[in-house]
Design a protein around this motif. Structure first.
Motif, PDB file in Angstrom:
ATOM      1  N   UNK A  42       0.598  -1.405   0.396  1.00 40.57           N
ATOM      2  CA  UNK A  42       0.559   0.118  -0.007  1.00 40.57           C
ATOM      3  C   UNK A  42       0.980   1.064  -0.369  1.00 40.57           C
ATOM      4  N   UNK A  43       1.827   0.933   0.654  1.00 44.92           N
ATOM      5  CA  UNK A  43       3.334   2.291   1.196  1.00 44.92           C
ATOM      6  C   UNK A  43       3.405   3.005  -1.095  1.00 44.92           C
ATOM      7  N   UNK A  44       3.900   0.831  -1.749  1.00 44.78           N
ATOM      8  CA  UNK A  44       3.953   1.543  -2.589  1.00 44.78           C
ATOM      9  C   UNK A  44       3.049   2.290  -3.531  1.00 44.78           C
ATOM     10  N   UNK A  49       1.052   7.332  -6.686  1.00 45.04           N
ATOM     11  CA  UNK A  49       0.150   8.586  -7.309  1.00 45.04           C
ATOM     12  C   UNK A  49       0.781   9.839  -6.375  1.00 45.04           C
ATOM     13  N   UNK A  50       1.639   9.786  -5.080  1.00 41.13           N
ATOM     14  CA  UNK A  50       2.353  10.760  -4.524  1.00 41.13           C
ATOM     15  C   UNK A  50       3.473  11.601  -5.957  1.00 41.13           C
ATOM     16  N   UNK A  51       3.746  10.148  -6.460  1.00 40.80           N
ATOM     17  CA  UNK A  51       5.248  10.664  -7.071  1.00 40.80           C
ATOM     18  C   UNK A  51       4.907  11.065  -8.897  1.00 40.80           C
ATOM     19  N   UNK A  56       9.516   7.035 -10.168  1.00 43.52           N
ATOM     20  CA  UNK A  56       9.719   7.751  -8.731  1.00 43.52           C
ATOM     21  C   UNK A  56       9.852   6.981  -7.754  1.00 43.52           C
ATOM     22  N   UNK A  57       8.880   6.260  -7.405  1.00 46.49           N
ATOM     23  CA  UNK A  57       8.268   5.277  -6.217  1.00 46.49           C
ATOM     24  C   UNK A  57       9.392   4.588  -5.594  1.00 46.49           C
ATOM     25  N   UNK A  69       5.645  -1.766  -9.657  1.00 46.21           N
ATOM     26  CA  UNK A  69       4.446  -2.046 -10.930  1.00 46.21           C
ATOM     27  C   UNK A  69       4.147  -3.531 -10.143  1.00 46.21           C
ATOM     28  N   UNK A  70       3.845  -4.645  -9.513  1.00 46.56           N
ATOM     29  CA  UNK A  70       3.393  -5.790  -8.548  1.00 46.56           C
ATOM     30  C   UNK A  70       2.446  -5.433  -7.683  1.00 46.56           C
ATOM     31  N   UNK A  71       3.085  -4.041  -6.596  1.00 46.70           N
ATOM     32  CA  UNK A  71       2.405  -3.795  -5.611  1.00 46.70           C
ATOM     33  C   UNK A  71       1.163  -3.217  -5.992  1.00 46.70           C
ATOM     34  N   UNK A  72       1.051  -2.352  -7.080  1.00 46.64           N
ATOM     35  CA  UNK A  72       0.455  -1.062  -8.057  1.00 46.64           C
ATOM     36  C   UNK A  72      -0.884  -2.575  -8.354  1.00 46.64           C
TER      37      UNK A  72
END
Length: 81
Positions: A42-44, A49-51, A56-57, A69-72
């Motif tokens: 969830x942090x990634x 979204x933020x970056x 950048x993330x 990418x997998x986390x998203x």
């Protein structure tokens, strides 16, 4: 003889069995994490979204873009469920 301790799941790969994302009760309070890096998925996903980009993330958390990418994709699959 197997006892109750042997019946406990130690680690789960919830994203199509891929090793990049794991749920492990002894790491990060059992929330889904990038397995080799310990960063919650969830942090990634929120960092993307933020970056504004996966690249950048990935740089910010020092993880490969493929892990981000997998986390998203994993977090999006949770939202779709």
């Amino acid at each position: 003889v197997a006892g109750p301790a042997h019946d406990v799941v130690a680690r789960w790969r919830p994203f199509h069995g891929k090793p990049s994302i794991v749920i492990d009760p002894v790491r990060s309070f059992g929330q889904p994490i990038a397995s080799s890096y310990g960063v919650p998925t969830v942090v990634l996903a929120e960092a993307v979204k933020a970056e504004g980009s996966m690249e950048r993330a990935a740089r910010l958390y020092e993880v490969p873009v493929g892990v981000v990418r997998d986390a998203v994709l994993f977090e999006e699959s949770l939202q779709a469920a």
